[in-house]
Design a protein around this motif. Structure first.
Motif, short mmCIF file in Angstrom:
data_model
loop_
_atom_site.label_atom_id
_atom_site.label_comp_id
_atom_site.label_asym_id
_atom_site.label_seq_id
_atom_site.Cartn_x
_atom_site.Cartn_y
_atom_site.Cartn_z
N VAL A 201 -10.20 -0.22 5.65
CA VAL A 201 -10.45 -1.33 5.25
C VAL A 201 -9.92 -3.16 5.87
O VAL A 201 -10.68 -3.64 5.80
CB VAL A 201 -9.71 -1.59 2.90
N TYR A 202 -8.50 -2.34 6.13
CA TYR A 202 -7.69 -3.15 6.62
C TYR A 202 -7.46 -3.72 8.16
O TYR A 202 -6.67 -4.11 8.62
CB TYR A 202 -6.62 -3.50 5.73
N ARG A 203 -8.28 -2.56 9.06
CA ARG A 203 -8.55 -2.51 10.40
C ARG A 203 -7.31 -2.46 10.99
O ARG A 203 -6.65 -2.66 12.12
CB ARG A 203 -9.65 -4.24 10.54
N GLU A 204 -6.65 -1.37 10.02
CA GLU A 204 -5.40 -0.61 10.60
C GLU A 204 -5.19 0.66 10.94
O GLU A 204 -4.37 1.69 10.87
CB GLU A 204 -4.58 -1.24 9.66
N ARG A 205 -6.34 0.87 11.83
CA ARG A 205 -6.45 2.47 12.00
C ARG A 205 -4.71 2.37 13.19
O ARG A 205 -4.35 3.61 12.73
CB ARG A 205 -7.58 2.91 13.26
N ALA A 206 -4.46 1.66 14.11
CA ALA A 206 -2.79 2.22 14.86
C ALA A 206 -2.04 2.25 13.96
O ALA A 206 -1.60 3.65 14.68
CB ALA A 206 -3.55 1.34 15.96
N ARG A 207 -1.37 1.80 12.56
CA ARG A 207 -0.76 2.03 12.23
C ARG A 207 -1.14 3.47 11.32
O ARG A 207 0.21 3.97 11.49
CB ARG A 207 -0.58 1.39 11.27
N TYR A 208 -2.15 3.43 10.67
CA TYR A 208 -2.84 5.03 10.39
C TYR A 208 -2.45 6.09 11.50
O TYR A 208 -1.68 7.38 11.11
CB TYR A 208 -3.82 4.77 9.81
N GLU A 209 -2.72 5.87 12.61
CA GLU A 209 -2.49 7.02 13.71
C GLU A 209 -0.82 6.94 13.76
O GLU A 209 -0.44 8.43 13.40
CB GLU A 209 -2.86 6.77 14.72
N ALA A 210 -0.48 6.33 14.14
CA ALA A 210 1.64 6.09 14.13
C ALA A 210 1.88 6.58 12.84
O ALA A 210 2.90 7.79 12.89
CB ALA A 210 1.70 5.17 14.46
N LEU A 211 1.82 6.43 11.31
CA LEU A 211 2.10 6.83 10.58
C LEU A 211 2.61 8.49 10.85
O LEU A 211 2.48 9.46 10.05
CB LEU A 211 2.51 6.30 8.88
N ALA A 212 0.51 9.07 10.61
CA ALA A 212 0.03 9.71 10.25
C ALA A 212 1.13 10.94 11.09
O ALA A 212 1.30 11.94 11.14
CB ALA A 212 -1.39 10.21 9.94
#
Length: 398
Positions: A201-212
């Motif tokens: 929703v926030y267009r923040e896939r890179a942050r998600y992938e890094a935290l995952a």
């Protein structure tokens, strides 16, 4: 601002009920779903619409990243903070308490700011208030909202059509059954799968992938180093008021994101054979002593609703509670909240690993009201604080 498919639209193929672990807390499960890799693509510098998908609402298309977001529960607010959009949250239930818990856990994350204490919020929502806030998104499960006073399908659709869409999934919390009208379109998600779609929703896939990736490394470390199953403690996970007037048992290893910080530890639930109705089971102290867990974990011990020091003293003085092994051996520990997002989840995994397995992960130093999270040396930390700080504040995987 948005458009959405009707209920029953596409949902993630990887989020199936009845999954073996039920939580996706194994390291592999936090890796991005290749089939849905375009969801939440990191296109912050690009214009144009983007989509996110979550049952039961299906696929929602956004013209822009939401700038004002209504929510009720803190796991969504935590997710917003984690992807650098904490300022978008405009409402939160029990905000002052959740702010205090989040501040406790994240104080050691340099540059990460949490400011929820002054947010107004309700358990549920008021239609008039939603019109007043005029948010860009409602991070609330409409299926759950339909069980709250004043909300029928017409009211839910009216808000979606005239204000902003709904986007949430409540019943993955314990793999509960959704209301009948919504059950056909319901799927279960892990905490980190849910976070993946909120990040979209926030267009923040890179942050998600890094935290995952941080989460996967942490869970792998716990699974690799925890003691053999036969040597793990039995645990009683309790909701217990300071005056000990009622004992409620929670399930330690049940499926769902409420247990995303306890289930990966693999400890034995001292009450696993106890039949529960709903989220809790009420027991007496005789039942507690009969089970006699090696460790007691106290939910809400970090909130003003529980005085942990007084609770421990009351247990020691109790005619039955004083005979509990965990009380006598000083293994009564606080928990924060099951209502965790990704940042709280990282810290609660570390905290609980130290509480249950001190020989493997280092001893938990305890908690007193007003404490801040322990300042562990780098070799005592189970995940890299600087890496997480960089991801949240700069979008960089340091």
């Amino acid at each position: 601002m948005y458009s959405g498919t009707a209920l029953g639209g596409s949902v993630l193929s990887g989020c199936l009920a009845g999954e073996e672990n039920g939580d996706g807390d194994s390291p592999s499960s936090t890796e991005p779903n290749a089939e849905n890799e375009s969801d939440g693509e990191d296109t912050r510098s690009e214009d144009g619409p983007h989509t996110a998908t979550l049952a039961p609402v299906g696929e929602v298309t956004f013209d822009a990243v939401p700038e004002t977001v209504f929510t009720v529960f803190p796991w969504y607010a935590d997710m917003a903070v984690a992807v650098g959009h904490g300022d978008s949250i405009n409402s939160l239930w029990w905000a002052e308490e959740f702010d205090s818990i989040m501040q406790y856990f994240t104080a050691d994350l340099e540059g990460v700011s949490v400011s929820w204490a002054d947010l107004e919020g309700q358990y549920g929502a008021n239609e008039e208030r939603l019109y007043e806030l005029d948010s860009d998104l409602h991070l609330v499960d409409p299926a759950w909202l339909s069980t709250q006073d004043g909300w029928d399908r017409d009211a839910i659709d009216r808000i979606a059509d005239t204000v902003a869409p709904w986007f949430g999934n409540q019943y993955s919390n314990l793999h509960q059954t959704a209301p009948e009208a919504w059950a056909a379109d319901y799927e279960y998600y892990t905490l980190w799968e849910l976070f993946e779609q909120v990040a979209a929703v926030y267009r923040e896939r890179a942050r998600y992938e890094a935290l995952a990736s941080v989460h996967a490394d942490l869970v792998a470390r716990i699974e690799r180093n925890r003691p053999a199953k036969a040597d793990r403690p039995t645990v009683g996970y309790l909701q217990l008021p300071t005056d000990l007037s009622a004992v409620s048992v929670l399930r330690l290893n049940a499926a769902g994101y409420y247990n995303a910080h306890t289930r990966p530890l693999g400890s034995t639930d001292a009450f696993e054979d106890l039949e529960t109705t709903g989220e809790f089971a009420s027991v007496d102290f005789e039942t507690l002593l009969e089970a006699d867990p090696d460790v007691l974990l106290m939910l809400w011990g970090m909130t003003s609703s529980v005085d942990l020091e007084a609770l421990r003293a009351n247990l020691e003085d109790h005619s039955i509670g004083g005979h509990l092994s965990a009380v006598q051996e000083g293994r009564v520990f606080t928990q924060g909240t099951r209502f965790q997002g990704p940042l709280m989840n990282l810290f609660q995994l570390e905290m609980t690993a130290k509480q249950l397995y001190p020989e493997q992960f280092g001893e938990w130093p305890g908690y007193e009201d007003g404490d801040s999270y322990p300042d562990f040396d780098a070799d005592e930390q189970l995940f890299d604080r600087q890496r997480v700080s960089s991801i949240v504040t700069e979008g960089n995987d340091a």
